[in-house]
Write a protein that holds these residues in place. Structure first.
Motif, PDB file in Angstrom:
ATOM      1  N   GLY A  56       0.812  -1.213   0.000  1.00 25.35           N
ATOM      2  CA  GLY A  56       0.000   0.000   0.000  1.00 25.35           C
ATOM      3  C   GLY A  56       0.844   1.260   0.000  1.00 25.35           C
ATOM      4  O   GLY A  56       0.578   2.199  -0.757  1.00 25.35           O
ATOM      5  N   SER A  57       1.899   1.274   0.842  1.00 19.32           N
ATOM      6  CA  SER A  57       2.759   2.462   0.868  1.00 19.32           C
ATOM      7  C   SER A  57       3.564   2.601  -0.413  1.00 19.32           C
ATOM      8  O   SER A  57       3.838   3.712  -0.868  1.00 19.32           O
ATOM      9  N   ALA A  58       3.938   1.458  -1.028  1.00 16.86           N
ATOM     10  CA  ALA A  58       4.690   1.521  -2.284  1.00 16.86           C
ATOM     11  C   ALA A  58       3.834   2.117  -3.400  1.00 16.86           C
ATOM     12  O   ALA A  58       4.304   2.971  -4.172  1.00 16.86           O
ATOM     13  N   ILE A  59       2.583   1.668  -3.496  1.00 12.71           N
ATOM     14  CA  ILE A  59       1.682   2.225  -4.519  1.00 12.71           C
ATOM     15  C   ILE A  59       1.469   3.715  -4.285  1.00 12.71           C
ATOM     16  O   ILE A  59       1.551   4.533  -5.203  1.00 12.71           O
ATOM     17  N   MET A  60       1.199   4.075  -3.031  1.00 15.82           N
ATOM     18  CA  MET A  60       0.986   5.475  -2.672  1.00 15.82           C
ATOM     19  C   MET A  60       2.240   6.300  -2.955  1.00 15.82           C
ATOM     20  O   MET A  60       2.175   7.375  -3.564  1.00 15.82           O
ATOM     21  N   ALA A  61       3.400   5.779  -2.534  1.00 15.14           N
ATOM     22  CA  ALA A  61       4.644   6.525  -2.714  1.00 15.14           C
ATOM     23  C   ALA A  61       5.057   6.577  -4.175  1.00 15.14           C
ATOM     24  O   ALA A  61       5.654   7.567  -4.611  1.00 15.14           O
ATOM     25  N   GLY A  62       4.769   5.510  -4.937  1.00 14.49           N
ATOM     26  CA  GLY A  62       5.111   5.522  -6.356  1.00 14.49           C
ATOM     27  C   GLY A  62       4.434   6.669  -7.085  1.00 14.49           C
ATOM     28  O   GLY A  62       5.068   7.387  -7.871  1.00 14.49           O
ATOM     29  N   ALA A  63       3.148   6.861  -6.806  1.00 15.65           N
ATOM     30  CA  ALA A  63       2.432   7.987  -7.414  1.00 15.65           C
ATOM     31  C   ALA A  63       2.914   9.316  -6.847  1.00 15.65           C
ATOM     32  O   ALA A  63       3.070  10.304  -7.570  1.00 15.65           O
ATOM     33  N   ALA A  64       3.186   9.348  -5.521  1.00 16.77           N
ATOM     34  CA  ALA A  64       3.619  10.590  -4.885  1.00 16.77           C
ATOM     35  C   ALA A  64       4.987  11.033  -5.384  1.00 16.77           C
ATOM     36  O   ALA A  64       5.234  12.237  -5.562  1.00 16.77           O
ATOM     37  N   LEU A  65       5.893  10.084  -5.622  1.00 15.22           N
ATOM     38  CA  LEU A  65       7.230  10.435  -6.106  1.00 15.22           C
ATOM     39  C   LEU A  65       7.174  11.081  -7.486  1.00 15.22           C
ATOM     40  O   LEU A  65       7.918  12.020  -7.778  1.00 15.22           O
ATOM     41  N   VAL A  66       6.280  10.583  -8.331  1.00 17.10           N
ATOM     42  CA  VAL A  66       6.129  11.174  -9.658  1.00 17.10           C
ATOM     43  C   VAL A  66       5.484  12.555  -9.557  1.00 17.10           C
ATOM     44  O   VAL A  66       5.878  13.503 -10.245  1.00 17.10           O
TER      45      VAL A  66
END
Length: 454
Positions: free
Chosen positions: A164-174
């Motif tokens: 969940g944090s990876a999906i959230m962070a993946g979008a947030a990093l972009v």
């Protein structure tokens, strides 16, 4: 506070233990999702080499190798009115929030890998302290007949936190870089920390230092006043040759995970042309789905099949995709093959992870649970950290094929060592006279005889 006092404690409720440990493991998964999936893919998409990604992951995950030190401190010092572990759990989560806020305020870019790795080291250090405290509590609280089921829930909680944090962070990093990704992670930990505050270990204990409550008799009976007796008990447990061989096997298996941590994002992004967000989403969703399947199935499977059979099956799911990737002709290992690889490997690792942590708990002396179980977990974590850095260098020097072959060989070697050690044979604990594996048959003063293995 009257309403809070009416809430059952973890020792009183099977359902609360299942839900409570599930939620506590989500907290540990949040920072891991950033450093094992989202940020490596983001770095690869911004031109980082396998060696650089390996350096980042290896540095960020290194605190998970310090768990023995954390465990020794926790077994020596505790705030008894709040239970043996709970003050450490709440305190480490508060520190994790602070470290993530600092990371968000500094907001390093993809070219500042050393700074980013240092910040990730800091918030993973807090997560590792939290992990040791939660694991120590689990060994203290869980009856043996609940361990496979609750460990499945713990593994499920961790993978949900990671995915969940990876999906959230993946979008947030972009969208907003490290600043947004770290801030969102901190917000999630805040919510989970509030929830964990309500989970007492045993009835009558304090919720917080300034609320009413007293230390339980169980907590006071397990108190320690010196480090050396704790360390002696921990090392005597590891000195048994079967236990040492089992831990070596777990280390070999986990080294392959360090390889996949590095190779899968770099290969997918650099060689197959995936975007960092596409890799993060697929890896996270597939890992979450397979782990949840394992979480649901592991209890019934352990009731029906010998644990040794299950160990070989799940390890086979880790080995086969690495062997297939090594044997695939050049240029034929494409997107579908990589998707299959990711799904099989993480599904297999989820099963091996649950089985190994349950077995490690069976080998752990509850009197020194935080220290001894921390050592059992620190060894594979250290190997995983080394594997991340080492396999990055293998890829840069010898190519992806060499890394896939080494990973397959590591899994095969690890399973063999675990089976030679007697993995899955409960009689190695129940009959120490013949198997000589019991962690420590001599209890501390004030602790009932036979409590070394619950």
């Amino acid at each position: 506070m009257g309403a809070l006092s009416a809430l059952p404690a973890l020792s009183e409720s099977r359902r609360l233990r299942l839900v409570g440990f599930f939620l506590m493991y989500i907290s540990q998964g949040v920072p891991m999702g950033l450093v094992m999936t989202a940020i490596p893919a983001w770095l690869a998409a911004n031109g980082a080499s396998a060696g650089q990604v390996g350096f980042f992951i290896g540095t960020a995950m290194l605190p998970w190798s310090f768990k023995l030190v954390n465990g020794l401190v926790m077994d020596r010092f505790c705030y008894s009115p709040m239970g043996r572990r709970r003050a450490w759990i709440i305190g480490s989560q508060v520190m994790m929030i602070a470290a993530l806020i600092v990371t968000a305020s500094l907001a390093p870019g993809p070219d500042e890998i050393a700074l980013l790795a240092g910040l990730a080291f800091a918030f993973n250090l807090c997560a590792a302290v939290n992990d040791v405290a939660v694991d120590g509590m689990a060994v203290d609280i869980l009856p043996e007949d609940e361990r496979e089921k609750v460990n499945g829930a713990m593994a499920g909680g961790q993978i949900i936190g990671i995915s969940g944090s990876a999906i959230m962070a993946g979008a947030a990093l972009v969208a907003g870089g490290v600043e947004l990704a770290a801030a969102m992670a901190a917000a999630v930990i805040v919510v989970l920390t509030i929830t964990v505050t309500l989970l007492r270990e045993r009835p009558g204990e304090k919720f917080l230092p300034w609320t009413a409550g007293l230390a339980s008799a169980e907590c006071l009976a397990s108190a320690h006043t010196k480090f050396l007796p704790i360390l002696g008990k921990v090392l005597r447990g590891l000195a048994q040759w079967r236990t040492a061989l089992f831990m070596a096997g777990v280390g070999f298996i986990t080294s392959s995970v360090g390889m996949v941590d590095v190779v899968s994002p770099v290969f997918s992004v650099s060689e197959l042309g995936w975007s960092s967000e596409a890799f993060t989403n697929y890896s996270s969703i597939s890992a979450m789905a397979t782990t949840l399947l394992v979480m649901v199935a592991i209890g019934p499977l352990c009731s029906r099949f010998d644990n040794r059979i299950l160990m070989v099956f799940f390890a086979g799911l880790m080995l086969l995709p690495n062997l297939a990737a090594y044997l695939a002709p050049a240029g034929t290992f494409g997107t579908l093959a990589m998707q299959t690889y990711i799904t099989m490997f993480w599904g297999g690792f989820a099963g091996v992870f649950v089985l190994n942590i349950a077995w490690s708990m069976n080998l752990t002396n509850p009197v020194v649970a935080a220290s001894q179980y921390a050592l059992f977990m620190a060894i594979p974590n250290f190997v995983r950290s080394l594997g991340s850095g080492g396999h990055g260098q293998i890829v840069d020097s010898y190519g992806y094929d060499a890394a896939f072959l080494v990973a397959a060989g590591s899994v095969a070697m690890g399973v063999g060592l675990c089976l030679i050690a007697g993995y899955g044979r409960l009689e190695t604990i129940r009959n120490p006279a013949s198997a000589r594996i019991m962690t420590d048959p001599a209890p501390l003063p004030g602790v009932p005889a036979g409590s070394a293995i619950s």
